[in-house]
Design a protein around this motif. Structure first.
Motif, PDB file in Angstrom:
ATOM      1  N   LEU A 130       0.378  -1.486   0.083  1.00 33.18           N
ATOM      2  CA  LEU A 130       0.027   0.022  -0.017  1.00 33.18           C
ATOM      3  C   LEU A 130       0.654   1.065  -0.090  1.00 33.18           C
ATOM      4  N   THR A 131       1.734   0.673  -0.546  1.00 39.09           N
ATOM      5  CA  THR A 131       2.917   2.338  -0.144  1.00 39.09           C
ATOM      6  C   THR A 131       2.518   3.353  -1.780  1.00 39.09           C
ATOM      7  N   PHE A 149      16.573 -10.219  -7.066  1.00 40.29           N
ATOM      8  CA  PHE A 149      16.002 -11.433  -6.755  1.00 40.29           C
ATOM      9  C   PHE A 149      15.054 -11.998  -7.685  1.00 40.29           C
ATOM     10  N   GLU A 150      14.762 -13.486  -6.927  1.00 41.31           N
ATOM     11  CA  GLU A 150      14.703 -14.099  -8.277  1.00 41.31           C
ATOM     12  C   GLU A 150      12.791 -13.665  -7.878  1.00 41.31           C
ATOM     13  N   PRO A 151      11.630 -13.616  -8.445  1.00 45.15           N
ATOM     14  CA  PRO A 151      10.978 -13.371  -8.282  1.00 45.15           C
ATOM     15  C   PRO A 151       9.744 -14.022  -7.656  1.00 45.15           C
ATOM     16  N   LYS A 152       8.711 -14.371  -6.452  1.00 40.46           N
ATOM     17  CA  LYS A 152       7.452 -14.919  -6.449  1.00 40.46           C
ATOM     18  C   LYS A 152       6.690 -14.697  -6.505  1.00 40.46           C
ATOM     19  N   ILE A 153       5.732 -14.630  -7.024  1.00 40.01           N
ATOM     20  CA  ILE A 153       4.027 -14.599  -6.951  1.00 40.01           C
ATOM     21  C   ILE A 153       3.375 -14.373  -5.296  1.00 40.01           C
ATOM     22  N   ARG A 154       3.273 -12.961  -5.267  1.00 43.14           N
ATOM     23  CA  ARG A 154       1.809 -12.991  -3.652  1.00 43.14           C
ATOM     24  C   ARG A 154       0.770 -12.016  -4.069  1.00 43.14           C
ATOM     25  N   TYR A 155      -0.183 -12.267  -3.917  1.00 46.53           N
ATOM     26  CA  TYR A 155      -1.474 -11.637  -4.544  1.00 46.53           C
ATOM     27  C   TYR A 155      -1.465 -10.464  -3.273  1.00 46.53           C
ATOM     28  N   THR A 156      -2.918  -9.286  -2.882  1.00 38.67           N
ATOM     29  CA  THR A 156      -2.733  -8.534  -1.528  1.00 38.67           C
ATOM     30  C   THR A 156      -3.987  -7.918  -2.447  1.00 38.67           C
ATOM     31  N   CYS A 157      -5.175  -8.541  -2.227  1.00 34.97           N
ATOM     32  CA  CYS A 157      -6.344  -8.038  -1.898  1.00 34.97           C
ATOM     33  C   CYS A 157      -6.437  -6.469  -1.419  1.00 34.97           C
ATOM     34  N   VAL A 158      -6.893  -5.320  -2.403  1.00 31.91           N
ATOM     35  CA  VAL A 158      -7.284  -3.743  -1.866  1.00 31.91           C
ATOM     36  C   VAL A 158      -8.199  -3.479  -2.008  1.00 31.91           C
TER      37      VAL A 158
END
Length: 266
Positions: A130-131, A149-158
């Motif tokens: 939320l920045t 950094f090696e990317p990893k997927i992470r989802y955030t609901c806003v």
């Protein structure tokens, strides 16, 4: 520009927080009063700042960092040390490419040294969703790629809270809408904001433990000191709000939620 690393303990609290508030990558998790807060009680805080030694130690980057000892049993007892930055970093806005390169080199050298000295096997780093920087990132470029950094997927609901309440309710599933309307029309319940009293803290801790035990997550119960810090440090500082759902006939708290506040996000 000559960059050096200074641990969190060597940085003035007001200077640290001013840097967080003044830059677009800042969020509440990186503030001085929150950065060392340990949910699980098993972290060694290694947070630090990168400063410009040629310019009165001006802060150019702050990093939340911790070390965790993870025990594994593979025929014999081993300890795998892990570096973790759950809340990531903030780099000063509007640095030139040359300045960014120097800051990056300082960061990487310091992390490499930490990895070597502590026998680190894994380093995870993530950023608050939320920045201001993230919300305005129209191209969705992950800044961590610039730090290898090696990317990893992470989802955030806003949820956009500027919507009218009716619109937000309409976005819910039908069964949820029905339950909310039924509770609201019963006039048996109310929602009240906590003032940060000892009685409220006791109710909150009891609800927390009851919920975790009931849902089979007893081992994940958070230490009481974490909640005490939230009630007696973060609520007075207006960094956190706690709300209780009460039964009006008994004035009993039956549910609670804690919300971290930062500027216009929560």
């Amino acid at each position: 520009m000559h960059c050096i690393v200074k641990p969190l303990i060597d940085i003035n609290k007001n200077d640290w927080d001013l840097f967080v508030y003044s830059n677009s990558m800042g969020w509440a998790y990186l503030l001085h009063d929150l950065i060392k807060l340990d949910r699980n009680g098993n972290r060694q805080d290694l947070s630090f700042a990168i400063v410009d030694a040629d310019n009165n130690n001006e802060i150019l980057m702050v990093v939340q960092l911790s070390k965790t000892n993870r025990h594994r049993f593979l025929g014999m007892l081993n300890i795998a040390n892990k570096l973790e930055s759950q809340w990531g970093y903030i780099i000063k806005d509007n640095l030139s490419k040359k300045q960014k390169k120097i800051v990056k080199k300082t960061f990487e050298d310091y992390i490499d040294d930490c990895i070597f000295r502590n026998n680190i096997r894994k380093f995870n780093l993530s950023l608050p969703p939320l920045t201001e920087s993230f919300l305005n990132n129209k191209t969705f470029v992950n800044p961590l790629i610039y730090y290898n950094f090696e990317p990893k997927i992470r989802y955030t609901c806003v949820v956009d809270l500027s919507k009218p309440p009716e619109r937000m309710l309409a976005d819910c599933e039908e069964t949820t809408r029905q339950a909310i309307r039924k509770i609201e029309s019963s006039n048996q319940y109310d929602i009240v904001e906590a003032n940060g009293t000892n009685k409220e803290l006791e109710d909150y801790i009891n609800l927390h433990k009851e919920t975790y035990i009931r849902t089979g997550a007893k081992k994940a119960i958070i230490d009481d000191e974490y909640h005490k810090y939230m009630f007696f440090k973060l609520i007075p500082a207006k960094l956190c709000k706690v709300y209780f759902f009460i039964v009006l006939s008994t004035n009993k708290n039956i549910a609670a939620v804690s919300i971290l506040i930062y500027k216009n996000t929560a």
